[in-house]
Design a protein around this motif. Structure first.
Motif, mmCIF file in Angstrom:
data_model
loop_
_atom_site.group_PDB
_atom_site.id
_atom_site.type_symbol
_atom_site.label_atom_id
_atom_site.label_comp_id
_atom_site.label_asym_id
_atom_site.label_seq_id
_atom_site.Cartn_x
_atom_site.Cartn_y
_atom_site.Cartn_z
ATOM 1 N N SER A 138 0.849 -1.199 0.000
ATOM 2 C CA SER A 138 0.000 0.000 0.000
ATOM 3 C C SER A 138 0.886 1.252 0.000
ATOM 4 C CB SER A 138 -0.870 0.010 1.261
ATOM 5 O OG SER A 138 -0.036 0.274 2.387
ATOM 6 N N ASP A 139 0.256 2.418 0.021
ATOM 7 C CA ASP A 139 1.000 3.676 0.108
ATOM 8 C C ASP A 139 1.118 4.156 1.550
ATOM 9 O OD1 ASP A 139 1.325 3.674 -2.611
ATOM 10 O OD2 ASP A 139 -0.357 5.023 -3.014
ATOM 11 N N LYS A 140 0.778 3.283 2.489
ATOM 12 C CA LYS A 140 0.876 3.674 3.908
ATOM 13 C C LYS A 140 2.323 3.824 4.331
ATOM 14 C CE LYS A 140 -3.254 1.111 5.149
ATOM 15 N NZ LYS A 140 -3.526 -0.286 5.472
ATOM 16 N N ILE A 141 2.525 4.640 5.339
ATOM 17 C CA ILE A 141 3.875 4.861 5.869
ATOM 18 C C ILE A 141 3.799 4.807 7.393
ATOM 19 C CG2 ILE A 141 3.571 7.391 5.800
ATOM 20 C CD1 ILE A 141 6.616 7.567 5.182
ATOM 21 N N SER A 142 4.826 4.246 8.005
ATOM 22 C CA SER A 142 4.862 4.231 9.463
ATOM 23 C C SER A 142 6.041 5.057 9.944
ATOM 24 C CB SER A 142 4.971 2.798 9.986
ATOM 25 O OG SER A 142 6.214 2.240 9.614
#
Ligand code: ATP
Ligand code: MG
Length: 295
Positions: A28-32
C-alpha cells in the motif's frame, strides 16, 4: 484491502492474499513512523517499493533464488484480472513458502538497536565489537544480528546466533542463514555505495520450497526493510539523515506538528508539502539505486 480476494493477513503496510497455492503480496502507500501507521499516505510509495524490491531480486539472482513468480499484472492468473488496475506495479505474485521464523538482519554500520546494545555491553547480539564506536560508525566487517519473529503486535526479539540456532533446532540451517544474509548484504552494500547511498543495515526473510530449497522471500532492500543513508551526509557521532522518512520524522518532532512523541496520542496528518517531499525522496532513492526513471 481488496474485497473478492482470499485475504490471508495484513501487516502495517502490506496485504497478503492466497492465489491458488501461491501468494500475492500487495504494498500500500501507507507509511509508518515512530511505530505508528500514519493517517496520511505517500502517493506511489507501494509501487516504488515493489519496483525497487523487484530490481534487487534481479541484482541478486545469481547469489540466491527468490520467491517471485512475476510482478507483471498481465501475467497474473485469470482470477486476478478484475483487480489488474488496483494491483498494477504494487503487487508481487510469489511462491508460498514455509517461512523460517527468523528476521535475518545484517549491519554494516552501527545504529538503532545494535547501537543500544553496544552502548550497554560493547557487544552486538552477544558478539564483542571494537571499543570507541559511535552512532553511525562503519563496521570493518558486516555482522549478522538475527531476531526471532514475534507474534503480531509484539516486537521482534534480538538473539545471539547460538540462541537462534537452538530455537530453530537446526544448526546447519542457522549457518546457511548467516552466510547467505552476509553475502547478499555485502553485494547490496557495494552496489548502493557505488550510487552514493549507504546501506546501513537490512533485514531479510527466507523460506523453503516444498523440496526444501532455501529461498529469499518477502520484500528486499527497500527503505521499509533497510536503512539507507545519503553517503555525502554521513557523519558518525549523531543520528544520520535517512533516505526516506527524514522529512516525516523531522516534521513530526517539530513544534509545527503540535505532536508530543511521549504521549499516547497518534501523530497528526502530514501537511501536503511534507507528503510531497517524502514522495520525492522515495523516487530519488529508487532512481539513484536503479539508474532508471520512475514513471
Ligand atoms: P510489519 O508490518 O511489521 O512488517 P508483518 O511482518 O506481520 O508486519 P508484512 O511484512 O506485511 O507484515 O507481511 C509479510 C508476511 O509475509 C511476513 O509474515 C512474511 O514472513 C510473509 N512472507 C513473505 N514472503 C512469503 C512467502 N513467499 N511465503 C509465505 N510467507 C511469506
Ligand atoms: Mg514484515
Amino acid at each position: 484491502m481488496i474485497t473478492g480476494l482470499n485475504h490471508l493477513a495484513s501487516g502495517k503496510i502490506r496485504d497478503l492474499y492466497a492465489v491458488g497455492d501461491d501468494l500475492l503480496l500487495v504494498a500500500s502507500d501507507k507509511i509508518s513512523a515512530y511505530d505508528y501507521v500514519l493517517e496520511s499516505e505517500i502517493p506511489d510509495k507501494g509501487r516504488i517499493l515493489t519496483q525497487l524490491s523487484m530490481w534487487w531480486f534481479g541484482q541478486l539472482a545469481d547469489l540466491v533464488p527468490n520467491h517471485v513468480i512475476t510482478a507483471d499484472v498481465d501475467k497474473f492468473p485469470a482470477e486476478l484480472a478484475p483487480y489488474k488496475d488496483e494491483l498494477r506495479g504494487r503487487a508481487m505474485l510469489c511462491r508460498r513458502l514455509d517461512m523460517v521464523a527468523v528476521e535475518c538482519v545484517a549491519r554494516g554500520y552501527l545504529t538503532g538497536s545494535g547501537l543500544a546494545e553496544y552502548e550497554q555491553t560493547g557487544t552486538a547480539n552477544g558478539v564483542p565489537l571494537p571499543a570507541g564506536l559511535v552512532d553511525g560508525s562503519r563496521l570493518d566487517r558486516p555482522i549478522f544480528t538475527p531476531a526471532m519473529k514475534a507474534e503480531v503486535g509484539a516486537h521482534d526479539e534480538n538473539v545471539s546466533f547460538e540462541e537462534m540456532a537452538e530455537r530453530i533446532a537446526d544448526p546447519e540451517l542457522a549457518a546457511r542463514l548467516k552466510d547467505l544474509t552476509l553475502a547478499v548484504y555485502s553485494r547490496a552494500r557495494d552496489i548502493a555505495e557505488g550510487r552514493g547511498i549507504l546501506l546501513a543495515d537490512t533485514k531479510f526473510e527466507f523460506g523453503r520450497l516444498p523440496g526444501g530449497t532455501l529461498v529469499l522471500a518477502d520484500e528486499v532492500l527497500t527503505p521499509d526493510s533497510s536503512r539507507f543513508w545519503p553517503a555525502d551526509e554521513w557523519r558518525p557521532g549523531r543520528p544520520q539523515a535517512s533516505y526516506d522518512k527524514q522529512y516525516v520524522r523531522d516534521w513530526l518532532t517539530s513544534p509545527a506538528s503540535g505532536w508530543d512523541r511521549k504521549s499516547d496520542t497518534p501523530p497528526p496528518a502530514l501537511p501536503e508539502e511534507v507528503v510531497q517531499a517524502t514522495r520525492a525522496r522515495y523516487v530519488e532513492a529508487y532512481e539513484r539505486l536503479t539508474g532508471e526513471k520512475f514513471d
